[in-house]
Design an enzyme around this catalytic site. Structure first.
Site, PDB file in Angstrom:
ATOM      1  N   THR A  28       0.836  -1.215   0.000  1.00 38.26           N
ATOM      2  CA  THR A  28       0.000   0.000   0.000  1.00 38.26           C
ATOM      3  C   THR A  28       0.861   1.251   0.000  1.00 38.26           C
ATOM      4  OG1 THR A  28      -1.598  -1.206   1.335  1.00 38.26           O
ATOM      5  CG2 THR A  28      -1.923   1.173   1.139  1.00 38.26           C
ATOM      6  N   CYS A  29       1.863   1.273   0.850  1.00 39.43           N
ATOM      7  CA  CYS A  29       2.716   2.449   0.969  1.00 39.43           C
ATOM      8  C   CYS A  29       3.392   2.767  -0.356  1.00 39.43           C
ATOM      9  CB  CYS A  29       3.785   2.249   2.046  1.00 39.43           C
ATOM     10  SG  CYS A  29       3.125   1.716   3.649  1.00 39.43           S
TER      11      CYS A  29
END
Lengths: 169, 170
Positions: free
Chosen positions: B56-57
């Site tokens: 996600t990051c």
């Protein structure tokens, strides 16, 4: 009191993101790996670094193992693995940055359990690297017993390098 | 005890490797980022993420801030900082892989000081990330005071901590 040649390695859980050739750019879900289950009955070369993406580790230590992994395995070694106290996502990214694919197993000892159990951890707090960092070393492990242990005495890569390990295989 | 809007942002020392504009491949010496001294008199956006190089990051959170960094700064923000519980070498490598250059300061909180001081640490052991990791948050700090604080209800997602949402409150 650090581990020595002849000792049995501790049974701890490390994590790794398995190599998936179909999704070379994507990180797979980290899996736990019990050292005794994974290494039982096998000959393993395990090298440890203080930090992924740090200068010595990236420029000197890792590349040697990445390029010579096949040579090492040809000398009756089943697994070549790298361990550090970084998390498994970072270890995966670092492995990808060096193009290791599945030739070097990138292991995470994020909580320092393995490092602490063998007495080869340092406190990196002063450098703002966190309280638990593995020392730089290389081990040849045969059916869970330490056959060779080279702990780096100072900065740089000598007894823990691929060349030193190959000479002992 | 977690920080909230209206509080003074705590003073901790993070570390980062500055972008080397003359020779991007050469590493400059790591610098300390003091969240009191270096933020004094400035308007700063600090984004915390669970982990560099995590899905996600990497796929959602950081790229959007890189793309909108100029837009964010045009709205009066002096500094954008991305931080996580990784060390500064890892943050630097992550920033390089995302083409951050000097748009965002990629600062490491490996000692966990920021997590402890803000109360924004969570246990991510089940994701393989360890028990003391910064959760996903975005904070707007004006001359040391927390103006806006957004904490992602589900840290594996990016909603209120996104670049777009921060832009909407500036």
């Amino acid at each position: 009191m650090a581990i020595q040649v002849g000792d049995t390695i501790p049974n701890t859980v490390l994590t790794y993101a398995p190599y998936n050739p179909e999704h070379a750019d994507v990180c797979s879900v980290p899996q736990p790996m019990n050292t005794h289950d994974a290494f039982k009955g096998k000959r393993v070369v395990l090298f440890a670094v203080p930090g992924a993406f740090t200068p010595t580790c990236s420029e000197t230590h890792m590349p040697e193992y990445a390029t010579r992994a096949a040579e090492i395995k040809a000398k009756n070694v089943d697994i070549v693995a790298c361990v550090a106290s970084n998390d498994p996502f970072v270890m995966d990214a670092w492995g990808k940055a060096h193009g290791v694919k599945d030739s070097v197993l990138m292991l995470s000892d994020a909580n320092g359990e393995f490092g602490s159990a063998i007495g080869l951890v340092n406190d990196g707090t002063k450098m703002r690297m966190g309280p638990i960092r593995l020392a730089r070393f290389a081990m040849i492990i045969n059916d869970l017993k330490v056959e060779y242990l080279g702990v780096e005495p100072a900065r740089g890569v000598t007894v823990s390098g691929a060349a030193s390990v190959i000479a002992k295989l | 005890m977690t920080i909230k809007a209206g509080d003074e942002f705590p003073q901790v020392q993070l570390k980062y490797i500055p972008f080397n504009a003359t020779n991007p491949d050469a590493c400059l010496s790591p610098q300390v980022l003091d969240t009191k001294k270096d933020f004094a008199g400035k308007k700063v956006v600090v984004v915390g993420v669970p982990g560099a190089f995590t899905p996600t990051c990497s796929a959602q959170h950081l790229p959007a801030y890189v793309a909108k960094a100029d837009e964010i700064k045009a709205k009066g923000i002096d500094l954008i900082v991305f931080t996580s519980s990784n060390d500064f070498f890892v943050l630097s490598a992550w920033g390089n892989s995302a083409g951050v250059e000097d748009k965002i300061i990629m600062a490491g909180d490996a000692n966990g000081d920021l997590g402890r001081a803000t109360g924004l640490s969570v246990d991510f052991s089940k994701f393989g990330l360890g028990s003391q990791r910064l959760t996903r948050f975005a904070v707007v700090i004006d001359d040391g005071k927390v103006e806006h604080l957004f904490t992602e209800p589900d840290p594996s997602d990016v909603t209120v901590t996104s670049a777009d949402n921060i832009l909407s409150v500036l």
